[in-house]
Write a protein that holds these residues in place. Structure first.
Motif, PDB file in Angstrom:
ATOM      1  N   ASP A  82       0.826  -1.212   0.000  1.00 21.03           N
ATOM      2  CA  ASP A  82       0.000   0.000   0.000  1.00 21.03           C
ATOM      3  C   ASP A  82       0.860   1.262   0.000  1.00 21.03           C
ATOM      4  OD1 ASP A  82      -2.175  -1.677   0.044  1.00 21.03           O
ATOM      5  OD2 ASP A  82      -2.647  -1.356   2.166  1.00 21.03           O
ATOM      6  N   ALA A  83       1.953   1.239   0.767  1.00 24.10           N
ATOM      7  CA  ALA A  83       2.827   2.413   0.829  1.00 24.10           C
ATOM      8  C   ALA A  83       3.477   2.684  -0.513  1.00 24.10           C
ATOM      9  CB  ALA A  83       3.892   2.217   1.907  1.00 24.10           C
ATOM     10  N   LEU A  84       4.006   1.649  -1.146  1.00 20.24           N
ATOM     11  CA  LEU A  84       4.658   1.813  -2.446  1.00 20.24           C
ATOM     12  C   LEU A  84       3.664   2.268  -3.506  1.00 20.24           C
ATOM     13  CD1 LEU A  84       6.893  -1.372  -2.347  1.00 20.24           C
ATOM     14  CD2 LEU A  84       7.732   0.978  -2.349  1.00 20.24           C
ATOM     15  N   ALA A  85       2.470   1.680  -3.516  1.00 20.64           N
ATOM     16  CA  ALA A  85       1.457   2.041  -4.507  1.00 20.64           C
ATOM     17  C   ALA A  85       1.048   3.504  -4.363  1.00 20.64           C
ATOM     18  CB  ALA A  85       0.240   1.133  -4.374  1.00 20.64           C
ATOM     19  N   ALA A  86       0.849   3.953  -3.128  1.00 21.37           N
ATOM     20  CA  ALA A  86       0.445   5.338  -2.898  1.00 21.37           C
ATOM     21  C   ALA A  86       1.534   6.311  -3.334  1.00 21.37           C
ATOM     22  CB  ALA A  86       0.108   5.539  -1.421  1.00 21.37           C
ATOM     23  N   VAL A  87       2.771   6.013  -2.981  1.00 15.93           N
ATOM     24  CA  VAL A  87       3.884   6.923  -3.309  1.00 15.93           C
ATOM     25  C   VAL A  87       4.092   7.005  -4.818  1.00 15.93           C
ATOM     26  CG1 VAL A  87       6.373   7.259  -3.140  1.00 15.93           C
ATOM     27  CG2 VAL A  87       5.055   6.671  -1.105  1.00 15.93           C
ATOM     28  N   VAL A  88       4.058   5.880  -5.518  1.00 12.23           N
ATOM     29  CA  VAL A  88       4.340   5.913  -6.951  1.00 12.23           C
ATOM     30  C   VAL A  88       3.237   6.653  -7.711  1.00 12.23           C
ATOM     31  CG1 VAL A  88       3.265   3.738  -7.728  1.00 12.23           C
ATOM     32  CG2 VAL A  88       5.391   4.533  -8.791  1.00 12.23           C
ATOM     33  N   LYS A  89       1.997   6.529  -7.272  1.00  7.50           N
ATOM     34  CA  LYS A  89       0.900   7.238  -7.937  1.00  7.50           C
ATOM     35  C   LYS A  89       0.986   8.740  -7.700  1.00  7.50           C
ATOM     36  CE  LYS A  89      -2.594   3.563  -8.076  1.00  7.50           C
ATOM     37  NZ  LYS A  89      -3.919   3.119  -7.564  1.00  7.50           N
ATOM     38  N   GLU A  90       1.223   9.120  -6.449  1.00  6.07           N
ATOM     39  CA  GLU A  90       1.334  10.547  -6.134  1.00  6.07           C
ATOM     40  C   GLU A  90       2.519  11.177  -6.860  1.00  6.07           C
ATOM     41  OE1 GLU A  90       1.693  10.618  -1.937  1.00  6.07           O
ATOM     42  OE2 GLU A  90      -0.357   9.911  -1.560  1.00  6.07           O
ATOM     43  N   SER A  91       3.617  10.460  -6.897  1.00  4.21           N
ATOM     44  CA  SER A  91       4.828  10.982  -7.536  1.00  4.21           C
ATOM     45  C   SER A  91       4.668  11.094  -9.043  1.00  4.21           C
ATOM     46  CB  SER A  91       6.023  10.079  -7.204  1.00  4.21           C
ATOM     47  OG  SER A  91       6.180   9.953  -5.818  1.00  4.21           O
ATOM     48  N   PHE A  92       3.865  10.207  -9.626  1.00  9.61           N
ATOM     49  CA  PHE A  92       3.643  10.272 -11.065  1.00  9.61           C
ATOM     50  C   PHE A  92       2.933  11.568 -11.451  1.00  9.61           C
ATOM     51  CE2 PHE A  92       1.321   9.418 -15.006  1.00  9.61           C
ATOM     52  CZ  PHE A  92       2.351   8.963 -15.799  1.00  9.61           C
ATOM     53  N   ASP A  93       2.027  12.039 -10.610  1.00 18.17           N
ATOM     54  CA  ASP A  93       1.361  13.319 -10.872  1.00 18.17           C
ATOM     55  C   ASP A  93       2.386  14.452 -10.909  1.00 18.17           C
ATOM     56  OD1 ASP A  93      -1.114  12.101 -11.000  1.00 18.17           O
ATOM     57  OD2 ASP A  93      -1.613  12.519  -8.905  1.00 18.17           O
ATOM     58  N   ILE A  94       3.357  14.410  -9.996  1.00 18.81           N
ATOM     59  CA  ILE A  94       4.431  15.401  -9.974  1.00 18.81           C
ATOM     60  C   ILE A  94       5.274  15.278 -11.245  1.00 18.81           C
ATOM     61  CG2 ILE A  94       6.448  16.227  -8.710  1.00 18.81           C
ATOM     62  CD1 ILE A  94       3.822  16.611  -7.206  1.00 18.81           C
ATOM     63  N   LEU A  95       5.549  14.043 -11.651  1.00 17.82           N
ATOM     64  CA  LEU A  95       6.339  13.796 -12.862  1.00 17.82           C
ATOM     65  C   LEU A  95       5.702  14.451 -14.074  1.00 17.82           C
ATOM     66  CD1 LEU A  95       8.642  12.279 -14.348  1.00 17.82           C
ATOM     67  CD2 LEU A  95       7.118  10.293 -14.453  1.00 17.82           C
ATOM     68  N   CYS A  96       4.395  14.308 -14.209  1.00 15.81           N
ATOM     69  CA  CYS A  96       3.698  14.859 -15.373  1.00 15.81           C
ATOM     70  C   CYS A  96       3.604  16.379 -15.336  1.00 15.81           C
ATOM     71  CB  CYS A  96       2.297  14.253 -15.460  1.00 15.81           C
ATOM     72  SG  CYS A  96       2.288  12.487 -15.825  1.00 15.81           S
ATOM     73  N   SER A  97       3.568  16.951 -14.144  1.00 18.94           N
ATOM     74  CA  SER A  97       3.373  18.393 -14.038  1.00 18.94           C
ATOM     75  C   SER A  97       4.675  19.183 -13.993  1.00 18.94           C
ATOM     76  CB  SER A  97       2.530  18.724 -12.800  1.00 18.94           C
ATOM     77  OG  SER A  97       3.161  18.253 -11.619  1.00 18.94           O
ATOM     78  N   VAL A  98       5.680  18.689 -13.264  1.00 21.59           N
ATOM     79  CA  VAL A  98       6.907  19.471 -13.102  1.00 21.59           C
ATOM     80  C   VAL A  98       8.189  18.673 -13.319  1.00 21.59           C
ATOM     81  CG1 VAL A  98       6.009  21.357 -11.690  1.00 21.59           C
ATOM     82  CG2 VAL A  98       6.623  19.205 -10.583  1.00 21.59           C
TER      83      VAL A  98
END
Length: 294
Positions: free
Chosen positions: A36-52
């Protein structure tokens, strides 16, 4: 720098190489917590990847993993033989080609942030007490990363080895960034240097990026991250570069794992130890397909 506008952003993170024989508890709910921790972090970080972009995504991902006491980085770092937590982190991206790192820093919440600060300095790698002083002089708040669980493990001389955390990202401009953070191996000689704040454990170029976890001395001896990236630069596909590097390490009975990503968005993960009880904790995401282990 080359750009690859047809390549979709991609992100892969890891939470260390786990030896389940040395953990205090490996119940099903613990596996679910890692997942759950890894899944949450990778999804949240992907949003950052796409934006900045890649660098900000890696910083966000590593920072989030440092903040999760399940992992051995930042909060929840294991203790050295004198009972102190000393943390290290490394960071590099293909846009600047500039490596920065902090070694054995203390009393900070996010060592990766110190590596990021040092990226802007002419002297980009600092160690020990002077690295801690550098953070204090730049108004990084005092923070105690030692948890009660890690203190108990230290007193019982039973280290919960969940390894290092790291992330590798590819953004829409073709920038590849790699970052790694660790609390060390636990019980080591105070001041011991890990692979994470070196290019053996953390490296990226315009063709590929790698973040390692495991026994740092062996990763350094094998120059793992730079070896893989150099092979890709020489025209070897990432999968073959990783396989060859792991095979060479198995001959010497080395123990480490890694995540990697190339300029096409190809993700390759691997470990030297093939036994089931060695688990590389990782997750990758491209906005549609999520892969998580465990």
């Amino acid at each position: 720098m080359q750009t690859y506008p047809e390549i979709a952003p991609k992100l892969v993170i890891h939470g260390g190489l786990l030896d389940t024989r040395k953990t205090l508890t490996q119940a099903r709910h613990t596996q679910e917590k890692f997942h759950d921790a890894l899944a949450a972090v990778v999804k949240e970080s992907f949003d950052i990847l796409c934006s900045v972009g890649a660098r900000n995504a890696v910083l966000y991902a590593v920072r989030a993993l440092e903040n999760e006491p399940l992992f051995n980085a930042g909060t929840g770092s294991v203790l050295q033989s004198d009972g102190q937590a000393r943390m290290s982190a490394g960071l590099i991206d293909s846009q600047t080609g500039h490596f920065s790192g902090v070694i054995n820093v203390q009393h900070v919440k996010n060592p990766i942030d110190i590596a990021q600060l040092l990226a802007k300095e002419p002297n980009s790698i600092l160690a020990g007490e002077l690295a801690t002083r550098y953070a204090q002089q730049r108004n990084i708040p005092y923070y105690n990363p030692i948890t009660s669980a890690r203190q108990q493990e230290y007193e019982q001389q039973s280290m919960h080895q969940t390894g290092t955390v790291g992330a590798v990202a590819l953004d829409s401009k073709g920038v590849i960034c790699a970052g790694t953070s660790t609390g060390g191996i636990g019980g080591e000689i105070p001041g011991r240097v890990s692979d994470s704040p070196t290019v053996a454990g953390t490296y990226a170029s315009s063709v590929a990026g790698v973040s390692c976890t495991g026994i740092g001395e062996q990763i350094i001896d094998h120059a793992v991250a730079t070896r893989i990236v150099t092979r890709v630069q020489d025209g070897i596909p990432l999968q073959i570069a990783v396989d060859k590097t792991l095979l060479e390490a198995r001959v010497r009975d080395y123990c480490f794992g890694l995540i990697s990503l190339d300029y096409t968005g190809k993700v390759v993960v691997g470990k030297t130890q093939e036994q089931e009880y060695y688990q590389l904790l990782y997750a990758s995401y491209d906005g549609q397909r999520l892969s998580v282990y465990p």
